[in-house]
Design a protein around this motif. Structure first.
Motif, mmCIF file in Angstrom:
data_model
loop_
_atom_site.group_PDB
_atom_site.id
_atom_site.type_symbol
_atom_site.label_atom_id
_atom_site.label_comp_id
_atom_site.label_asym_id
_atom_site.label_seq_id
_atom_site.Cartn_x
_atom_site.Cartn_y
_atom_site.Cartn_z
ATOM 1 N N SER A 1 28.234 126.061 91.503
ATOM 2 C CA SER A 1 27.329 125.124 92.238
ATOM 3 C C SER A 1 26.021 126.684 91.921
ATOM 4 O O SER A 1 24.796 125.951 92.391
ATOM 5 N N SER A 2 25.718 127.036 93.051
ATOM 6 C CA SER A 2 25.034 128.173 92.381
ATOM 7 C C SER A 2 24.673 128.973 92.001
ATOM 8 O O SER A 2 23.611 130.112 92.597
ATOM 9 N N GLY A 3 25.224 129.436 90.730
ATOM 10 C CA GLY A 3 24.570 129.996 89.581
ATOM 11 C C GLY A 3 25.280 131.528 90.150
ATOM 12 O O GLY A 3 24.347 132.642 89.537
ATOM 13 N N LEU A 4 26.272 131.904 90.552
ATOM 14 C CA LEU A 4 26.610 133.078 90.670
ATOM 15 C C LEU A 4 26.912 133.695 89.123
ATOM 16 O O LEU A 4 27.079 133.306 88.078
ATOM 17 N N SER A 5 26.146 135.617 89.068
ATOM 18 C CA SER A 5 26.362 135.903 87.781
ATOM 19 C C SER A 5 28.222 136.131 87.836
ATOM 20 O O SER A 5 29.303 135.392 87.717
ATOM 21 N N GLN A 6 28.345 135.940 86.223
ATOM 22 C CA GLN A 6 29.692 136.384 86.029
ATOM 23 C C GLN A 6 30.613 137.321 86.263
ATOM 24 O O GLN A 6 31.480 136.818 86.490
ATOM 25 N N SER A 7 29.681 138.322 86.366
ATOM 26 C CA SER A 7 29.920 139.771 87.215
ATOM 27 C C SER A 7 30.993 139.902 88.333
ATOM 28 O O SER A 7 31.532 139.855 88.715
ATOM 29 N N ALA A 8 30.099 139.049 88.808
ATOM 30 C CA ALA A 8 30.186 138.914 89.908
ATOM 31 C C ALA A 8 31.877 137.633 89.968
ATOM 32 O O ALA A 8 32.533 137.444 91.282
ATOM 33 N N ILE A 9 31.517 136.238 89.825
ATOM 34 C CA ILE A 9 32.412 135.051 89.898
ATOM 35 C C ILE A 9 34.125 136.481 89.174
ATOM 36 O O ILE A 9 34.528 136.058 89.643
ATOM 37 N N ALA A 10 33.642 137.252 88.386
ATOM 38 C CA ALA A 10 35.048 137.969 87.967
ATOM 39 C C ALA A 10 35.761 138.219 89.031
ATOM 40 O O ALA A 10 36.499 138.767 89.271
ATOM 41 N N SER A 11 35.173 139.363 89.446
ATOM 42 C CA SER A 11 35.235 140.412 90.828
ATOM 43 C C SER A 11 35.823 139.486 91.894
ATOM 44 O O SER A 11 36.714 140.113 92.323
ATOM 45 N N GLY A 12 34.967 138.358 92.122
ATOM 46 C CA GLY A 12 35.318 137.249 92.698
ATOM 47 C C GLY A 12 36.414 136.857 92.965
ATOM 48 O O GLY A 12 37.027 136.076 94.356
ATOM 49 N N LEU A 13 36.846 136.556 91.499
ATOM 50 C CA LEU A 13 38.503 136.454 91.398
ATOM 51 C C LEU A 13 39.922 136.849 92.241
ATOM 52 O O LEU A 13 39.802 137.743 91.820
ATOM 53 N N GLU A 14 40.928 136.467 92.842
ATOM 54 C CA GLU A 14 42.046 136.761 93.140
ATOM 55 C C GLU A 14 42.807 137.364 92.836
ATOM 56 O O GLU A 14 43.743 135.545 92.154
ATOM 57 N N CYS A 15 44.276 138.026 92.253
ATOM 58 C CA CYS A 15 45.378 137.722 92.048
ATOM 59 C C CYS A 15 46.147 138.351 93.039
ATOM 60 O O CYS A 15 47.450 138.664 92.219
ATOM 61 N N SER A 16 45.413 139.120 93.498
ATOM 62 C CA SER A 16 46.878 140.003 95.021
ATOM 63 C C SER A 16 47.854 139.825 95.096
ATOM 64 O O SER A 16 48.931 140.367 95.738
ATOM 65 N N ILE A 17 47.493 137.974 95.855
ATOM 66 C CA ILE A 17 49.404 137.255 96.817
ATOM 67 C C ILE A 17 50.521 137.425 94.815
ATOM 68 O O ILE A 17 50.580 138.065 94.870
ATOM 69 N N PHE A 18 49.750 136.639 94.507
ATOM 70 C CA PHE A 18 50.406 136.766 92.812
ATOM 71 C C PHE A 18 51.484 138.202 92.232
ATOM 72 O O PHE A 18 52.404 138.158 92.674
ATOM 73 N N GLU A 19 50.506 139.024 92.326
ATOM 74 C CA GLU A 19 51.129 139.834 91.864
ATOM 75 C C GLU A 19 51.814 140.584 92.568
ATOM 76 O O GLU A 19 52.975 141.156 92.149
ATOM 77 N N ALA A 20 51.870 141.154 94.103
ATOM 78 C CA ALA A 20 52.600 140.753 95.065
ATOM 79 C C ALA A 20 54.145 139.965 94.918
ATOM 80 O O ALA A 20 54.891 141.115 95.136
ATOM 81 N N LYS A 21 53.570 139.052 94.599
ATOM 82 C CA LYS A 21 55.085 138.322 94.635
ATOM 83 C C LYS A 21 56.037 137.746 93.180
ATOM 84 O O LYS A 21 56.802 138.113 93.387
#
Length: 157
Positions: free
Chosen positions: A44-64
C-alpha cells in the motif's frame, strides 16, 4: 519411588513438551502474520521490491526447523473446498496439511528474496502479490477462518 511420583513425572514431562510445542506453533504463526502485515503495508505504501524482499522474515521458521518442530501441529485441519469458497486459485491446496502449506510459504519467501537479489532491476510485482494472496490464505487457514468474498468486501469497506 512411588507410583504417584512416576505418574507426576510423566505428566510434567508431557506438559513441558506440550507447552514447548504450543510456543513453537505461536511463534511460527506470529512470524507468518507479521510477514503478511508487512507485505500489506509495503504494497500500500509502494515500498521498493528490494526493501520488501529484505523485510520478510524467516528466522523463527528456520530455528524451528533446526529444532525439529512439527509444523502439522499448527492446525490439524486439511484445506477443504468449503474453506476456499469461491477462490479457485487455492483449489490446488485442497487436502494439503499445514506442514506443506507452511513450507510452501517460506519457500516462496526465500525464492522471492533470492530472485530480487539476483535480478534487482527486473519486476517481481506478480510474485510479491502472489505471496501476499498465499499468506492471506495460509493465515486464514491457521486461524480457521474460511475465505469468502463477503468477508473480503467487509475488510475493504
Amino acid at each position: 519411588m512411588s507410583i504417584w511420583k512416576e505418574l507426576y513425572d510423566i505428566f510434567d514431562k508431557e506438559r513441558s513438551r506440550w507447552q514447548q510445542s504450543s510456543a513453537s506453533k505461536q511463534a511460527i504463526a506470529f512470524e507468518l502474520k507479521a510477514n503478511l502485515g508487512f507485505l500489506a503495508d509495503a504494497l500500500s505504501s509502494g515500498l521498493s521490491q528490494s526493501a520488501i524482499a529484505s523485510g520478510l522474515e524467516c528466522s523463527i521458521f528456520e530455528a524451528k526447523l533446526k529444532e525439529g518442530a512439527a509444523l502439522t501441529a499448527l492446525n490439524r485441519r486439511k484445506v477443504t473446498l468449503t474453506f476456499i469458497g469461491e477462490f479457485s486459485e487455492f483449489a490446488k491446496y485442497v487436502g494439503k496439511e499445514n506442514d506443506a502449506l507452511v513450507e510452501n510459504a517460506y519457500s516462496k519467501i526465500k525464492s522471492l528474496q533470492k530472485l530480487v537479489a539476483a535480478e534487482p532491476n527486473k519486476s517481481h510485482d506478480l510474485r510479491i502479490k502472489s505471496l501476499f494472496r498465499f499468506l492471506v490464505f495460509l493465515v486464514a487457514h491457521l486461524e480457521e477462518q474460511p475465505l469468502s468474498r463477503t468477508s473480503a468486501k467487509k475488510a475493504e469497506g
